[in-house]
Design an enzyme around this catalytic site. Structure first.
Site, short mmCIF file in Angstrom:
data_model
loop_
_atom_site.label_atom_id
_atom_site.label_comp_id
_atom_site.label_asym_id
_atom_site.label_seq_id
_atom_site.Cartn_x
_atom_site.Cartn_y
_atom_site.Cartn_z
N ASP A 169 -22.95 64.85 19.40
CA ASP A 169 -22.89 64.34 20.76
C ASP A 169 -22.64 62.84 20.85
O ASP A 169 -22.36 62.32 21.92
CB ASP A 169 -24.19 64.66 21.50
CG ASP A 169 -24.50 66.14 21.50
OD1 ASP A 169 -23.57 66.92 21.76
OD2 ASP A 169 -25.64 66.52 21.23
N ARG A 213 -24.42 66.49 24.92
CA ARG A 213 -25.53 66.05 25.74
C ARG A 213 -25.23 64.70 26.36
O ARG A 213 -24.18 64.12 26.15
CB ARG A 213 -26.81 65.92 24.89
CG ARG A 213 -27.23 67.20 24.23
CD ARG A 213 -28.62 67.05 23.67
NE ARG A 213 -28.79 65.77 22.98
CZ ARG A 213 -29.96 65.21 22.72
NH1 ARG A 213 -31.06 65.80 23.12
NH2 ARG A 213 -30.05 64.07 22.07
N VAL A 330 -18.15 76.52 18.32
CA VAL A 330 -16.99 76.22 17.49
C VAL A 330 -16.97 74.73 17.15
O VAL A 330 -16.56 74.32 16.05
CB VAL A 330 -15.69 76.63 18.23
CG1 VAL A 330 -14.47 76.03 17.54
CG2 VAL A 330 -15.57 78.14 18.28
N GLN A 331 -17.44 73.92 18.09
CA GLN A 331 -17.41 72.46 17.89
C GLN A 331 -18.33 72.01 16.77
O GLN A 331 -18.13 70.94 16.19
CB GLN A 331 -17.82 71.77 19.20
CG GLN A 331 -16.87 72.03 20.33
CD GLN A 331 -17.51 71.79 21.69
OE1 GLN A 331 -17.56 70.67 22.15
NE2 GLN A 331 -17.99 72.85 22.32
N ARG A 587 -11.27 73.04 -14.70
CA ARG A 587 -9.94 72.52 -14.44
C ARG A 587 -10.03 71.14 -13.78
O ARG A 587 -10.89 70.89 -12.94
CB ARG A 587 -9.17 73.48 -13.54
CG ARG A 587 -7.75 73.05 -13.21
CD ARG A 587 -6.97 74.21 -12.63
NE ARG A 587 -6.72 75.24 -13.65
CZ ARG A 587 -6.21 76.43 -13.39
NH1 ARG A 587 -5.94 76.77 -12.14
NH2 ARG A 587 -5.99 77.29 -14.36
N MET A 594 0.36 58.35 -1.61
CA MET A 594 1.26 57.29 -1.20
C MET A 594 0.46 56.01 -0.94
O MET A 594 -0.73 55.94 -1.21
CB MET A 594 2.02 57.71 0.05
CG MET A 594 2.94 58.90 -0.15
SD MET A 594 3.70 59.49 1.38
CE MET A 594 4.87 58.16 1.71
N GLY A 596 2.23 52.69 -1.42
CA GLY A 596 2.85 51.53 -2.05
C GLY A 596 1.90 50.93 -3.07
O GLY A 596 1.35 51.62 -3.92
N MET A 683 3.93 64.74 3.03
CA MET A 683 3.02 65.50 3.86
C MET A 683 1.88 64.62 4.37
O MET A 683 1.25 64.92 5.37
CB MET A 683 2.45 66.70 3.09
CG MET A 683 1.72 66.40 1.80
SD MET A 683 0.02 65.86 1.97
CE MET A 683 -0.70 67.21 2.83
#
Length: 800
Positions: A169, A213, A330-331, A587, A594, A596, A683
């Protein structure tokens, strides 16, 4: 230098030997709580303390037994990316009673736990503070009842409390963001973005109900939202109020048509006003409408406003096909965002430092985020402000936000707008970054509200000198907030070789000010235009730059538009890559990012993803370091850890390439682990902008246009604009706790132009955190830690 050495010595002297720390999560769960627990456990073990999980919150503390369990380094592996709280949370009525707190004290004394890290909301933290205040009396009762002896009471005579606010909240005073809020916004925006596609297909109106809230953080965005959408009914006078953060900010981030929150009840006639607005949007060929309603919304007569009431209103008045979606819990779900993982990790480490430094005179504190800095604030002072619902008045940025709010939070018809007679051009420069479109949209609409004529320049300065300049209107930028990339188009072309043509276009279109949105190239462009003022008077106009680049390599700012979206892309990909090895043998993944020469994405992404090692240009390394890292990871793999993660910035070293590191780890790890490599590539640059980037872009663009308006008025003399001072060519950036306009010419000395990075970068202080949480022995600069600050009380000036 001596100060820095003393500070580092202080950290090394902070020993946790002989100390026990208990960590618990209480109240409602929030994404990022597990990252905080992990940081507390690993930092505590790192300094030599014992750390205990207290399962099921205060209930587990009262019940004791298996609910209080000693944690190990490995026990928090693979929990960083998990939502909710793996150690459980519960609301405990028994702890609210004196008898319950007595039982809890007994359980802690039995294990020698005298340091508590509480992760929860204001209720949980208030309970912790009361527990601390009663501690001495509770020990006396335990001695009198024969449950503990005098020696045990003496050895556990002090209880230290540090809190971290975990709440979706964002309803706690003293911190800019609580753990879980950003992730909750991600869930809301994901749903809204998905709904928009189906709504557009069928020309539907959707009414969404979101949780949240009472919260004291929304004022920052109230003025922006009302300015951009002009449909939030507001009080004519300044009053003490608080806002539903999730509803308001999600409305801002998704470009909703209307928002209803209980703390700002609409006045009589709001139904007609809303329906008129929806109808106008449809007339402008907009195929959908989004209305966001906070739970508990009311009108000015305290009558509840429900989603079904809104639906019936729209259907009966407009005949629009209308659907209702209630997001609910869901939030609270899903994996934590990169922001929440980083925030929780920083807060967890800071909490352990605070516990180690605490004395009997140190009040209980809460670890908070102020701007871009971790701070410690008195716990009860923050709680009391939340309880009194006056947190807005005491917000550190309240006065500035209030002034902007008073200036711009009204709506007038186009015929009633002021006419400044100024033309302002907006363009994007450099590589695209998510959030650029939100910034352009905000700039255009705020500029129109200011009375300016706004012009859009396509394809950066290449389009500028080719005359790709046209007026852009309010409706032209509708729906831009959630779109990635750059709708205007962007190129890396610098203006130096085309100054005459650019000056000609400025004259043709009578451009009086420039807003440049982009990365390092944008910074160079503004510098070149500033330096060209001596030969081209046309460039003597106000110019402002907004940093927008995934690399976050622009001098003069700690954060750039687009970097948060890129970090989330990296973290999400790392989570999937690690999960791909589930059920296989040990593994290690070598991943190239990325950026630079700037190691921001690799370093901060590594902290958020739980990397074992990160290689960046800013921290030189050699073959001995590589060998040591391999050996370190090999030893970790022998302890039961199944997966390793190594991040490498693309330009970290010209010789030790991603292929080289992959082959080295593969060879040296034979018999212990195998390797895979991934180059994330572009991506990291794509996708819809994160809620943070949408709101950050909107906010700083609005602030930039207001600055341009002031500079235009100051520099307008004898019928023309003439601005040739340093402070009329500025970069707007976040520096620690403030947003600041800085002359670009003054930033030259702070810049490494050869490698396109600032000479000093704040995030390098986070790099040791990643190493500590990966079990490396390292030095950690705590020069910014250890200061208990009062909650800032900024009293607003009287309104005219």
């Amino acid at each position: 230098m001596a100060k820095q050495q003393d500070t580092k010595k202080l950290f090394e002297d902070l020993s946790g030997a002989g100390k026990s720390i208990g960590v618990l999560t209480s109240g409602g769960d929030a994404q990022g709580m597990n990252a905080a627990v992990r940081a507390v456990v690993r930092m505590g073990i790192y300094v030599g303390a014992k750390v205990y999980f207290i399962h099921e919150g205060y209930q587990g503390m009262v019940d004791g037994g298996d609910n209080i369990e000693e944690a190990s380094w490995e026990s928090v592996s693979s929990m960083l990316q998990v939502g909710g709280t793996v150690i459980g949370s519960a609301r405990c009525k028994e702890f609210r009673s004196h008898e319950g707190r007595l039982k809890a004290a007994h359980q802690l004394v039995l294990r020698g736990i005298t340091n508590l890290c509480v992760i929860g909301g204001d209720g949980s933290l208030t309970g912790a503070n009361l527990f601390r205040e009663e501690w001495s009396g509770l020990l006396e009762e335990l001695v009198q009842q024969g449950l503990i002896d005098e020696e045990a009471a003496q050895n556990n005579s002090e209880l230290h409390i540090v809190g971290m606010v975990g709440s979706i909240d964002n309803d706690f005073c003293g911190t800019d963001m609580t753990i879980g809020t950003d992730s909750a916004l991600h869930r809301i925006i994901e749903v809204v973005d998905a709904i928009m596609t189906t709504a557009q297909s069928h020309q539907r109106t959707f009414v969404l109900e979101v949780m949240g809230r009472h919260c004291g953080y929304g004022m920052t965005f109230i003025f922006i939202y009302s300015l951009l959408y002009s449909n939030v009914c507001v009080f004519a006078c300044v009053c003490v109020c608080v806002c539903r953060y999730l509803a308001l900010v999600s409305a801002l981030a998704c470009g909703a048509d209307w928002v209803l929150i209980p703390e700002m009840p609409p006045e009589d006639g709001w139904e007609e006003h809303m329906c008129q607005k929806l109808s106008e949007n449809r007339a402008d060929k907009k195929r959908l409408n989004i209305i966001i309603v906070a739970e508990g919304a009311i009108d000015c007569h305290n009558k509840p406003i429900t989603t079904n009431h809104i639906k019936e209103l729209v259907v009966s008045c407009l005949g629009f096909d209308t659907r209702v979606t209630i997001l609910g819990h869901v939030q609270r779900g899903g994996t934590p965002s990169a922001f929440d993982r980083i925030l929780a990790s920083r807060m967890g480490v800071e909490a352990v430092l605070a516990l180690l430094e605490a004395s009997d005179s140190t009040p209980a504190c809460v670890v908070s985020l102020c701007g871009n800095q971790a701070v410690r604030l008195p716990l009860m002072e923050c709680v009391q402000m939340v309880s009194a619902y006056v947190s807005l008045i005491f917000c550190r940025s309240f006065e500035n936000n209030l002034n902007t709010y008073k200036l711009l939070s009204y709506h007038k018809a186009d015929s009633e707008l002021p006419n400044s007679s100024f033309n302002v051009a907006v363009l994007n420069v450099g590589a695209p970054a998510a959030g650029m479109n939100a910034a352009v949209r905000s700039a255009v609409r705020v500029g129109i509200k200011e009375g300016h004529k706004m012009f859009a320049v396509n394809d950066g300065f290449e389009g500028f000198y080719n005359g790709q300049i046209k007026e852009i209107t309010w409706g032209d930028v509708a729906g831009w907030t959630g779109q990635g990339g750059s709708i205007l188009g962007t190129k890396r072309t610098l203006p130096a070789k085309h100054l005459d043509k650019i000056a000609e276009q400025i004259r043709i279109h009578n451009i009086n000010a420039l807003l440049v949105i982009g990365g390092f190239e944008a910074f160079e462009c503004l510098l070149q235009l500033y330096e060209a003022r001596t030969s081209h008077e046309d460039f003597c106009i106000p110019m402002c730059m907004l940093p927008a680049t995934i690399s976050n390599n622009v001098p003069g700012t700690d954060l750039s538009i687009g970097a948060d979206t890129s970090l989330n892309a990296i973290v999400e990909t790392c989570d999937r890559i690690k999960q791909s090895a589930s059920g296989t043998k040990r593994r290690v993944f070598i991943i190239e990012t990325m950026g630079g020469y700037c190691g921001y994405l690799a370093s901060v992404g590594g902290l958020a993803a739980g990397a074992d090692t990160v290689y960046i240009y800013e921290e030189p390394f050699d073959i001995r370091d590589l060998q040591s890292n391999v050996e370190h990871l090999t030893e970790k793999m022998k302890t039961g850890i199944q997966r390793g993660l190594v991040l490498r910035n693309e330009n970290s070293n010209e010789n030790f390439t991603t292929d080289f590191i992959y082959q080295l780890y593969s060879e040296e790890g034979k018999g212990v682990f195998d390797c895979r490599k991934n180059v994330l590539g572009h991506m990291q640059q794509g996708g819809a902008p994160s809620p943070f980037d949408r709101n950050f872009g909107t906010k700083i663009a609005a602030k930039a246009i207001q600055w341009i308006s002031r500079k235009l008025k100051e520099s307008y003399k004898d019928g023309k604009v003439f601005a040739n001072t340093e402070d009329t060519a500025c970069l707007l950036g976040m520096r620690r706790r403030t947003m600041a306009f800085q002359p670009v010419v003054q930033l030259k000395d702070e810049t490494d132009f050869a490698h396109r990075i600032p000479k000093e970068q704040w995030w390098l202080k986070l790099h040791p955190l990643m190493k500590i949480l990966a079990k490396y022995k390292t030095s950690y600069d705590v020069s910014d830690s250890g200061q208990l600050e009062p909650v800032t009380r900024v009293r607003p000036k009287k309104a005219d």
